[in-house]
Design a protein around this motif. Structure first.
Motif, PDB file in Angstrom:
ATOM      1  N   LYS A 120       9.628   4.167   0.281  1.00  0.00           N
ATOM      2  CA  LYS A 120       9.618   3.241  -0.894  1.00  0.00           C
ATOM      3  C   LYS A 120       7.925   3.176  -0.867  1.00  0.00           C
ATOM      4  N   ASN A 121       7.321   2.729   0.024  1.00  0.00           N
ATOM      5  CA  ASN A 121       6.030   2.523   0.161  1.00  0.00           C
ATOM      6  C   ASN A 121       5.177   4.357   1.331  1.00  0.00           C
ATOM      7  N   LEU A 122       6.603   4.804   1.900  1.00  0.00           N
ATOM      8  CA  LEU A 122       5.870   5.758   3.022  1.00  0.00           C
ATOM      9  C   LEU A 122       6.573   7.372   1.971  1.00  0.00           C
ATOM     10  N   PHE A 123       5.537   8.662   1.613  1.00  0.00           N
ATOM     11  CA  PHE A 123       6.388   8.792   1.381  1.00  0.00           C
ATOM     12  C   PHE A 123       5.174  10.607   2.522  1.00  0.00           C
ATOM     13  N   PHE A 124       6.154  11.619   2.386  1.00  0.00           N
ATOM     14  CA  PHE A 124       5.964  12.691   3.631  1.00  0.00           C
ATOM     15  C   PHE A 124       6.020  13.850   2.209  1.00  0.00           C
ATOM     16  N   SER A 125       4.749  14.597   1.749  1.00  0.00           N
ATOM     17  CA  SER A 125       4.702  15.243   0.890  1.00  0.00           C
ATOM     18  C   SER A 125       3.743  16.791   1.323  1.00  0.00           C
ATOM     19  N   LYS A 126       4.158  17.378   0.721  1.00  0.00           N
ATOM     20  CA  LYS A 126       3.590  18.785   0.829  1.00  0.00           C
ATOM     21  C   LYS A 126       2.300  18.937   0.487  1.00  0.00           C
ATOM     22  N   ASP A 127       2.073  18.392  -0.904  1.00  0.00           N
ATOM     23  CA  ASP A 127       1.277  18.357  -1.935  1.00  0.00           C
ATOM     24  C   ASP A 127      -0.333  17.325  -1.604  1.00  0.00           C
ATOM     25  N   ILE A 179       0.924  -0.974  -0.378  1.00  0.00           N
ATOM     26  CA  ILE A 179       0.193   0.220   0.126  1.00  0.00           C
ATOM     27  C   ILE A 179       0.894   1.121  -0.411  1.00  0.00           C
ATOM     28  N   LYS A 180       0.876   2.014  -1.006  1.00  0.00           N
ATOM     29  CA  LYS A 180       1.820   3.710  -0.281  1.00  0.00           C
ATOM     30  C   LYS A 180       0.826   4.294   0.092  1.00  0.00           C
ATOM     31  N   ILE A 181       1.732   4.671   1.024  1.00  0.00           N
ATOM     32  CA  ILE A 181       0.586   6.162   2.325  1.00  0.00           C
ATOM     33  C   ILE A 181       1.486   7.496   1.743  1.00  0.00           C
ATOM     34  N   THR A 182       0.700   8.156   1.827  1.00  0.00           N
ATOM     35  CA  THR A 182       1.410   9.776   1.541  1.00  0.00           C
ATOM     36  C   THR A 182       0.795  10.087   2.547  1.00  0.00           C
ATOM     37  N   VAL A 183       1.483  11.116   3.363  1.00  0.00           N
ATOM     38  CA  VAL A 183       0.960  11.397   5.143  1.00  0.00           C
ATOM     39  C   VAL A 183       1.371  12.879   4.927  1.00  0.00           C
ATOM     40  N   VAL A 184       0.514  13.830   4.322  1.00  0.00           N
ATOM     41  CA  VAL A 184       0.407  15.563   4.365  1.00  0.00           C
ATOM     42  C   VAL A 184       0.748  16.573   5.490  1.00  0.00           C
ATOM     43  N   ASP A 185       0.982  17.859   5.885  1.00  0.00           N
ATOM     44  CA  ASP A 185       0.367  18.205   6.713  1.00  0.00           C
ATOM     45  C   ASP A 185       0.486  20.379   6.308  1.00  0.00           C
ATOM     46  N   ALA A 186       0.137  20.701   6.370  1.00  0.00           N
ATOM     47  CA  ALA A 186      -0.574  22.263   6.055  1.00  0.00           C
ATOM     48  C   ALA A 186       1.242  22.520   7.182  1.00  0.00           C
ATOM     49  N   ASN A 187       2.043  22.516   8.111  1.00  0.00           N
ATOM     50  CA  ASN A 187       2.976  22.700   7.784  1.00  0.00           C
ATOM     51  C   ASN A 187       4.445  22.300   6.927  1.00  0.00           C
ATOM     52  N   LYS A 188       4.781  23.021   6.115  1.00  0.00           N
ATOM     53  CA  LYS A 188       5.367  23.077   4.973  1.00  0.00           C
ATOM     54  C   LYS A 188       7.130  22.363   5.951  1.00  0.00           C
ATOM     55  N   ALA A 227      -6.172   8.438  -2.612  1.00  0.00           N
ATOM     56  CA  ALA A 227      -6.364   8.276  -2.284  1.00  0.00           C
ATOM     57  C   ALA A 227      -7.167   7.524  -1.809  1.00  0.00           C
ATOM     58  N   GLU A 228      -7.610   6.112  -1.738  1.00  0.00           N
ATOM     59  CA  GLU A 228      -8.660   5.714  -0.976  1.00  0.00           C
ATOM     60  C   GLU A 228      -9.384   6.173  -0.187  1.00  0.00           C
ATOM     61  N   ILE A 229      -8.671   5.488   0.635  1.00  0.00           N
ATOM     62  CA  ILE A 229      -8.924   6.556   2.162  1.00  0.00           C
ATOM     63  C   ILE A 229      -8.311   7.023   2.505  1.00  0.00           C
ATOM     64  N   ILE A 230      -8.746   8.040   3.082  1.00  0.00           N
ATOM     65  CA  ILE A 230      -7.814   9.470   3.950  1.00  0.00           C
ATOM     66  C   ILE A 230      -8.125   9.183   5.599  1.00  0.00           C
ATOM     67  N   PHE A 231      -6.830   9.353   5.882  1.00  0.00           N
ATOM     68  CA  PHE A 231      -7.297   9.682   7.845  1.00  0.00           C
ATOM     69  C   PHE A 231      -6.981  10.723   7.877  1.00  0.00           C
ATOM     70  N   MET A 232      -7.662  11.185   8.857  1.00  0.00           N
ATOM     71  CA  MET A 232      -7.628  12.257   9.455  1.00  0.00           C
ATOM     72  C   MET A 232      -7.149  12.666  10.767  1.00  0.00           C
ATOM     73  N   ALA A 233      -5.442  12.735  11.185  1.00  0.00           N
ATOM     74  CA  ALA A 233      -5.136  12.870  12.310  1.00  0.00           C
ATOM     75  C   ALA A 233      -3.869  14.191  12.422  1.00  0.00           C
ATOM     76  N   VAL A 234      -5.585  14.985  12.524  1.00  0.00           N
ATOM     77  CA  VAL A 234      -5.163  16.945  12.074  1.00  0.00           C
ATOM     78  C   VAL A 234      -5.058  16.921  14.741  1.00  0.00           C
ATOM     79  N   ASN A 235      -4.690  18.112  14.676  1.00  0.00           N
ATOM     80  CA  ASN A 235      -4.937  18.271  15.700  1.00  0.00           C
ATOM     81  C   ASN A 235      -6.373  18.766  16.658  1.00  0.00           C
TER      82      ASN A 235
END
Ligand code: NAD
Ligand code: UGA
Length: 453
Positions: free
Chosen positions: A69-76, A29-38, A84-92
């Protein structure tokens, strides 16, 4: 259809470690973690693994195996949502600072903004997962926002609260006591839950995966945190009674905890619980109870926080009494700034509150913590002062000395207070009788400690 793409919005203490573990366990599974804090995303991508923004034992080893590899940290953010098919919301989800419910209710602005982004960007159907801790019935609000999507997409909102504790996050994620998944009872709701179950089943035994309704999942998270914090306030309240009567709090805690119906966890006396969640989640529970007209319930839970505040003030009083009794100068070394050992997180740490009260009384303080960075320490005091406004801002930097090691405390007649149970503070018995050690965690063996709480 198997899940191929996951997005997590929020690269913090929950989003980072949780997604790292899913990436490790589900390499396809390809996982992309994004954040508003660049800046945070840059740090997650840092080639030096000591610079990633979350310190957790075992985390950097997993990052080194999965990142790019399959984990990416991205600003986009938009692209990650779209793919994504599944979106996790892990915001404060902090406590609201203004408007209705200020000081109590949860501020949902970050969650709402995620939901708006998902509604705006999505072109296909998606499963949206509440990973953040939220008030009961937030899923309803999220659905309302998602229904504004112009592309005719269908969304399933499910609740999957996180129970990891900082400092042990990786182990907690590997061996969770339970994984809780709340979904709607409709066929599409059940299908969405099933997809998430399939992911966790890769490493969590199926009997530990509980599927419940959405509201139960949301409330169970608040209830778990409230009950853990309640045990700490119970033991801390008894510590005051021990001091008045000559009983020993560690002996009482151990005797009480031996009853298997009570159990020994979360019965350690402390300078009050810290961390970003216990206080805000209990306040949220208090607010919800009041909202539903359950005033006795609200008052019951509020008392857990009042005892925590009382414990912090009691510690300040003890330091002052000790100084007066021994005719010492108003200088104190604070050992430990993080809210517990093995994390660089200092949010709501009792050290902040104790230091603040001491500064108000014109103390000079030195602080040493193995992981919290010096700018954070000053920022914590400044943030508290922005709320309380009891200190002249000029004295904050002049009266705090941040130390990079323990040498400073070795000054004769220095008072050192142990606020966090970092392992390296266990060896302080070699300091001899030249310094006064006040162990507010009661974690050094009795014989080795100069002064005990
Ligand atoms: P955090 O502050 O470490 O991380 C949250 C991140 O979300 C931040 O980096 C922030 O920049 C980002 N963010 C906020 N709004 C955004 C948006 N609209 N788009 C993109 N990024 C956005 O918080 P945390 O400690 O990871 O906690 C997250 C949630 O998980 C909270 O609800 C908390 O109660 C819950 N929780 C925390 C813990 C814990 O140990 N910290 C454990 C269990 C549950
Ligand atoms: C806590 C819960 O333990 C997690 O299950 C939950 O997921 C998380 O909150 C959350 O929702 O954020 P955390 O705050 O990271 O985890 O750490 P804890 O180990 O619970 O410690 C919280 C505070 O309580 C610390 O300041 C700790 O020193 C204090 N504590 C803990 C005590 O004072 N006495 C104890 O016996 C145990």
């Amino acid at each position: 259809m198997k899940i191929k793409n996951i997005c997590c919005i929020g690269a913090g203490y929950v989003g980072g470690p949780t997604m790292a573990v899913i990436a490790l366990k589900c390499p396809e599974i390809k996982i992309t973690v994004v954040d508003a804090n660049k800046d945070k995303i840059n740090k997650w991508n840092s080639s030096n693994l000591d610079d990633i923004p979350v310190f957790e034992p075992g985390l950097k080893e997993i990052i080194s195996k999965t990142r790019n590899k399959n984990l990416f940290f991205s600003k986009d953010i938009d692209k990650a949502i779209e793919d994504a098919e599944i979106i996790f919301m892990a915001v404060n989800t902090p406590t609201k600072e203004e408007g209705e419910g200020a000081g109590m209710a949860t501020d949902l602005k970050y969650i709402e903004s995620c939901a708006k982004d998902i509604a705006r960007v999505s072109k296909g159907n998606k499963i949206v997962v509440e990973k953040s801790t939220l008030p009961v019935r937030t899923a309803e609000k999220i659905k309302e926002i998602l229904s504004l999507s112009k592309n005719n997409c269908k969304f399933e909102v499910i609740s999957n609260p996180e129970f990891l504790a900082e400092g042990t996050a990786i182990n907690d994620l590997f061996k969770s006591d339970r994984v809780l998944i709340g979904g709607e009872q409709s066929q599409s709701g059940k299908n969405a839950v099933k997809k998430l179950v399939e992911i966790y089943k890769r490493w969590i035994p199926e009997h530990k995966i509980l599927t419940v309704n959405v509201w139960s999942a949301e409330l169970s998270k608040l209830a778990s945190n409230a009950m853990l914090a309640q045990r700490i306030s119970s033991i801390n309240s008894l510590s005051a009674l021990c001091e008045a009567t000559g009983a020993e709090i560690d002996e009482v805690s151990s005797a009480v905890g031996r009853d298997h119906r009570i159990g020994s966890y979360f019965l350690k006396v402390s300078p009050g619980f810290g961390g970003s969640c216990f206080q805000k989640d209990i306040l949220n529970l208090v607010y919800l109870s009041k909202f539903y007209g359950l005033h006795e319930v609200a008052e019951y839970w509020h008392q857990v926080i009042k005892i925590n505040d009382y414990q912090r003030l009691r510690i300040v009083e003890k330091i002052v009494l000790f100084i007066n009794k021994n005719k010492l100068s108003k200088e104190v070394s604070i050992l430990g700034w993080s809210f517990k050992k093995d994390t660089n997180d200092s949010r709501e740490s009792s050290s902040i509150y104790v230091a603040y009260e001491l500064l108000k009384l014109d103390f000079k303080i030195s602080v040493y913590d193995p992981k919290v960075n010096p700018e954070r320490i000053i920022e914590d005091i400044k943030n508290l002062n922005n709320k309380r406004k009891k200190l002249n801002p000029n004295i904050i930097e002049t009266n705090i000395n941040i130390c990079s090691n323990l040498n400073y405390i070795k000054k004769p007649k220095n008072i050192a207070v142990i606020m966090t149970e970092w392992e390296e503070f266990k060896n302080l018995e070699n300091l001899g009788d030249k310094i006064f050690l006040l162990d507010f965690r009661n974690f050094i063996d009795k014989e080795k400690t100069t002064i005990r709480f």
